[in-house]
Design a protein around this motif. Structure first.
Motif, PDB file in Angstrom:
ATOM      1  N   ALA A  51       0.830  -1.202   0.000  1.00 21.19           N
ATOM      2  CA  ALA A  51       0.000   0.000   0.000  1.00 21.19           C
ATOM      3  C   ALA A  51       0.865   1.252   0.000  1.00 21.19           C
ATOM      4  CB  ALA A  51      -0.927  -0.015   1.214  1.00 21.19           C
ATOM      5  N   ARG A  52       1.957   1.239   0.783  1.00 19.22           N
ATOM      6  CA  ARG A  52       2.867   2.382   0.814  1.00 19.22           C
ATOM      7  C   ARG A  52       3.481   2.604  -0.569  1.00 19.22           C
ATOM      8  NH1 ARG A  52       6.173   0.889   6.416  1.00 19.22           N
ATOM      9  NH2 ARG A  52       4.510   1.472   7.882  1.00 19.22           N
ATOM     10  N   GLN A  54       2.275   1.657  -3.484  1.00 18.83           N
ATOM     11  CA  GLN A  54       1.258   2.079  -4.435  1.00 18.83           C
ATOM     12  C   GLN A  54       0.996   3.577  -4.337  1.00 18.83           C
ATOM     13  OE1 GLN A  54      -2.505   0.056  -4.001  1.00 18.83           O
ATOM     14  NE2 GLN A  54      -3.190   0.625  -6.052  1.00 18.83           N
ATOM     15  N   LYS A  55       1.108   4.129  -3.123  1.00 21.27           N
ATOM     16  CA  LYS A  55       0.897   5.563  -2.919  1.00 21.27           C
ATOM     17  C   LYS A  55       2.160   6.376  -3.218  1.00 21.27           C
ATOM     18  CE  LYS A  55      -0.655   4.955   1.311  1.00 21.27           C
ATOM     19  NZ  LYS A  55      -1.214   5.245   2.661  1.00 21.27           N
ATOM     20  N   GLU A  57       5.009   6.178  -1.575  1.00 23.68           N
ATOM     21  CA  GLU A  57       5.585   6.601  -0.295  1.00 23.68           C
ATOM     22  C   GLU A  57       6.772   5.747   0.145  1.00 23.68           C
ATOM     23  OE1 GLU A  57       2.338   6.794   2.435  1.00 23.68           O
ATOM     24  OE2 GLU A  57       1.503   8.615   1.516  1.00 23.68           O
TER      25      GLU A  57
END
Length: 301
Positions: A51-52, A54-55, A57
């Motif tokens: 998720a990190r 994908q963003k 980050e």
């Protein structure tokens, strides 16, 4: 801070008062970045890392967005935002005592860590102050234990920070603490305690050993309180846990000390028995203006 970090600018901004974490990739062989991160941080799930990424980050020092299959290369510095779920709120507030173009002086409460570490992230003095003031370059210029309350200095000017840090390195700053501890009638006060302090056998604690002293504390009594006394402590040196170790060594451990003279079971988020230690005041000649500065905690123990 890693010396190499000082020459780099983070590709991720401070977010909600939280600066990105960073890690220099070590020697080793992994099929991709994700496999290394899962091994290095077993408590962080694969879904969280994905998720990190994908963003956008998770980035390297050049600002490039990294993905799960990005090549693992020794010497790359990766940046990411650390996150904690269900962080326990600390129900005590810090108070700003003074602010100018260089310094922020605060009155820290008990139980509040100064910097993010372990299970504390948002509930830390540094993150709270960044959110409150918008001063994203805030940096503590000396140490204060989580369990200790009182006066704390932080710098928010990178150009003058070194001048204030030198004061602590050269011991040209005067710090006075107050502690509640048992009365020892046979101890002649005022008294100066000197000892050699080293890392202890257990994680996080310190111990005294034979040898050339590397720590010094001046001790006196301010007032009697039944079987206890309110002591004035003036550290000449600044070893970790110095005041707590010295008082325990003298047979008068500070009330509610969970580490000295012996380590007790962790009370977790029990805030009912704060360590009776307060950083009462700090005084110094300001290296920028040449004026004498003195700041006092407004708390009591």
């Amino acid at each position: 801070m890693n010396s190499r970090q000082q020459t780099l600018n983070s590709p991720l901004p401070v977010r909600d008062g939280i600066a990105p974490s960073y890690l220099w990739l070590p020697e080793g062989n992994w099929p991709g970045l994700l496999s290394f991160l899962l091994e290095r941080y077993p408590d962080v799930s694969e879904a969280t890392w994905l998720a990190r990424m994908q963003k956008g980050e998770v980035r390297n020092q050049h600002g490039e967005v990294l993905q799960a299959n990005s090549a693992f290369r020794r010497g790359i510095c990766i940046y990411y935002y650390r996150e904690l779920e269900d962080e326990t709120p600390i129900p005590f507030e810090e108070h700003i005592l003074y602010q100018d173009d260089h310094l922020l002086v605060v009155d820290k409460p008990h139980f509040l860590p100064v910097i993010p570490t372990g299970r504390f992230l948002r509930e830390t003095l540094l993150v709270r102050l960044k959110q409150k003031t918008g001063l994203h370059s805030l940096t503590p210029i000396h140490r204060l234990d989580r369990e200790t309350a009182g006066v704390m200095l932080l710098s928010h000017n990178k150009e003058s920070r070194g001048a204030y840090q030198v004061m602590f390195q050269q011991r040209s700053i005067s710090k006075t603490y107050e502690a509640l501890a048992p009365y020892r009638p046979d101890l002649q006060l005022p008294y100066t305690h000197r000892s050699r302090m080293v890392d202890g056998d257990h994680f996080f604690v310190m111990q005294e050993v034979a040898g050339e002293p590397n720590s010094e504390t001046r001790i006196d009594i301010l007032e009697h309180r039944g079987e206890n006394c309110l002591y004035q402590l003036q550290p000449v040196t600044g070893r970790k846990h110095q005041l707590r170790v010295h008082m325990a060594s003298l047979g008068i451990p500070i009330i509610n000390d969970m580490f000295y003279p012996e380590t007790l079971a962790c009370k977790g988020d029990d805030f009912s028995a704060p360590l009776k230690l307060l950083a009462r005041s700090i005084a110094f000649e300001d290296p920028i203006t040449g004026k004498m500065r003195e700041f006092h905690s407004e708390r009591n123990i």
